[in-house]
Scaffold this active site. Structure first.
Site, short mmCIF file in Angstrom:
data_model
loop_
_atom_site.label_atom_id
_atom_site.label_comp_id
_atom_site.label_asym_id
_atom_site.label_seq_id
_atom_site.Cartn_x
_atom_site.Cartn_y
_atom_site.Cartn_z
N LYS A 8 1.40 -11.72 4.48
CA LYS A 8 1.70 -11.27 5.83
C LYS A 8 2.95 -11.99 6.34
O LYS A 8 3.20 -13.12 5.94
CB LYS A 8 0.52 -11.56 6.76
N HIS A 49 -5.73 0.02 -3.97
CA HIS A 49 -5.94 -0.01 -2.52
C HIS A 49 -6.38 1.37 -2.06
O HIS A 49 -5.92 2.38 -2.58
CB HIS A 49 -4.66 -0.44 -1.80
#
Length: 479
Positions: A175, A294
């Site tokens: 992140k 994902h």
């Protein structure tokens, strides 16, 4: 005369429209071991009988159309049609039913999830006679599952490649997910891996944007992996997202990852599509790459209880299409997921044989025979205080992935990784000593934090963070 060429001249062609249930509702039908079985949650329009609604689903997802056609006489509908063979009301819901449909195996192309879904969940979901429709589960017969490669490697082969046993694996999504340069991104990867994580991860929407082109990211991440491996003596990996605008570009990125010598790549299997995913899975098996999956976009399909497709179906489809990991919710984090329901599809991902168990949302017994299993990934809003619950819920064959729960540590990325590794090792040791993680989890973490300042700091930061919301999609009442 063969069924394929048999005509119905003796019956004669009668044009017009007739009720679907006259042809496609067959409660006397005994299912075959080779049938693909589907459980649909059907909400008919007012005035539409459930038998007609269930038959319409069977018809429109197999051989039927809205009117009788002359060419019905050129084939054997009894051989090829889908059949609604059972209907049951949903307890506690008004005008809602579970319709069970059996499909002959010859309706489907071998080894193609794309074709299977095009038939079963194609046009029928827009059918006007239904207010809502949801595919709850599929039974994949062994005669069909054996036409798929499945996961590139599977759980045991992955553990052998990584030389890591007896505990869950630890990961972290880098992140902020967008905006970092490739070099700063690689720095974060290195710090997390050096601190004790097994994997770091590209976020689902990190592909090849102007601020960080894919080739630069791959190179800096590979450098980070090798540096962390040299310093820790452990095998490390980063999920390099190979998802791209074309299949050719996707494979090109996977080829470059292989040339760099990294152990794993990643794909967004719903936005990328099943054809692309299966192609990548075949490449990964042939070239020794693990494949992380994902599920971006899944909640568009699976979150609403009355319409769409349950994630357990998407999970089965992924196991067939191919992937070594897939995100599967956390139960305790920020994302949707009821415990028993989540454990149901976690078993469908990992185990070879899963018994029917409606208390966990499993409508059919599923036998995967020799198809390798998929490791479930718990990711989304989790931190060190969740570690005992995650270890107890998911067990050893899982990846516990802390993004903000690593990078949000007050002392930085590496201390955040240390905190998570210490918390995990403490939970595994406590479990192996016979302690109850569900009951003693908080105490286990507090004890470990006494000799780990990194864990103590993490415990202080996230001591009051909870995500207490009721899940939208819950298991049905049993009575």
């Amino acid at each position: 005369m063969s069924p394929q060429t048999e005509t119905k001249a003796s019956v004669g062609f009668k044009a017009g429209v007739k009720d679907y249930k006259l042809t496609y509702y067959t409660p006397e039908y005994e299912t075959k071991d080779t049938d693909i079985l589907a459980a649909f949650r059907v909400t008919p329009q007012p005035g539409v009988p459930p038998e007609e609604a269930g038959a319409a689903v069977a018809a429109e997802s197999s051989t039927g159309t809205w009117t009788t056609v002359w060419t019905d006489g050129l084939t054997s509908l009894d051989r090829y049609k889908g059949r609604c063979y059972h209907i049951e009301p949903v307890v506690g819901e008004e005008n809602q039913y579970i319709a069970y449909v059996a499909y002959p195996l010859d309706l489907f192309e071998e080894g193609s999830v794309t074709n299977m879904f095009t038939s079963i969940v194609g046009n029928v979901f827009g059918f006007k006679a239904l207010r809502a429709l949801r595919l709850e589960d599929l039974r994949i017969p062994t005669s069909y599952s054996k036409t798929f490669q499945g996961p590139p490697h599977g759980i045991q082969v992955e553990r052998d490649k990584l030389n890591k046993y007896g505990r869950p694996l630890l990961g972290c999504t880098i992140k902020p997910k967008l905006g970092l340069s490739a070099k700063n991104y690689g720095r974060a990867v290195y710090e997390c891996l050096r601190g004790g994580l097994d994997f770091t991860k590209d976020d689902e929407n990190v592909n090849s944007q102007p601020f960080m082109r894919w080739r630069d990211r791959f190179v800096f991440c590979a450098e980070a992996i090798y540096k962390a491996q040299a310093e820790t003596g452990e095998i490390k990996g980063h999920y390099l997202n190979a998802t791209a605008g074309t299949c050719e570009e996707m494979i090109k990125r996977a080829v470059f990852a292989r040339e760099l010598g990294v152990p794993i790549v990643m794909h967004d299997y719903l936005t990328g599509g099943f054809t692309a995913n299966t192609s990548l899975a075949h490449y990964c098996r042939d070239n020794g790459l693990l494949l992380h999956i994902h599920r971006a976009m899944h909640a568009v399909i699976d979150r609403q209880k009355n319409h769409g497709m349950h994630f357990r179906v998407l999970a089965k489809a992924l196991r067939m299409s191919g992937g070594d990991h897939i995100h599967a919710g956390t139960v305790v984090g920020k994302l949707e997921g009821e415990r028993e329901m989540t454990l149901g599809f976690v078993d469908l991902l990992r185990d070879d044989f899963i018994e029917k168990d409606r208390s966990r949302g499993i409508f059919f017994t599923q036998d995967w025979v020799s198809m390798p299993g998929v490791i479930p990934v718990a990711s989304g809003g989790i931190h060190v205080w969740h570690m005992p619950a995650l270890t107890e819920i998911f067990g050893d064959d899982s990846v516990l992935q802390f993004g903000g729960g690593t990078l949000g540590h007050p002392w930085g990325n590496a201390p955040g990784a240390v905190a998570n590794r210490v918390a995990l090792e403490a939970c595994v040791q406590a479990r192996n000593e016979g302690r109850d993680l569900a009951r003693e989890g908080a105490e286990i973490i507090r004890e470990a934090s006494k000799w780990s300042p990194e864990l103590a700091a993490a415990c202080e930061v996230w001591k009051q963070i909870k995500f207490d919301f009721e899940p939208v999609d819950k298991l049905d009442k049993t009575k």
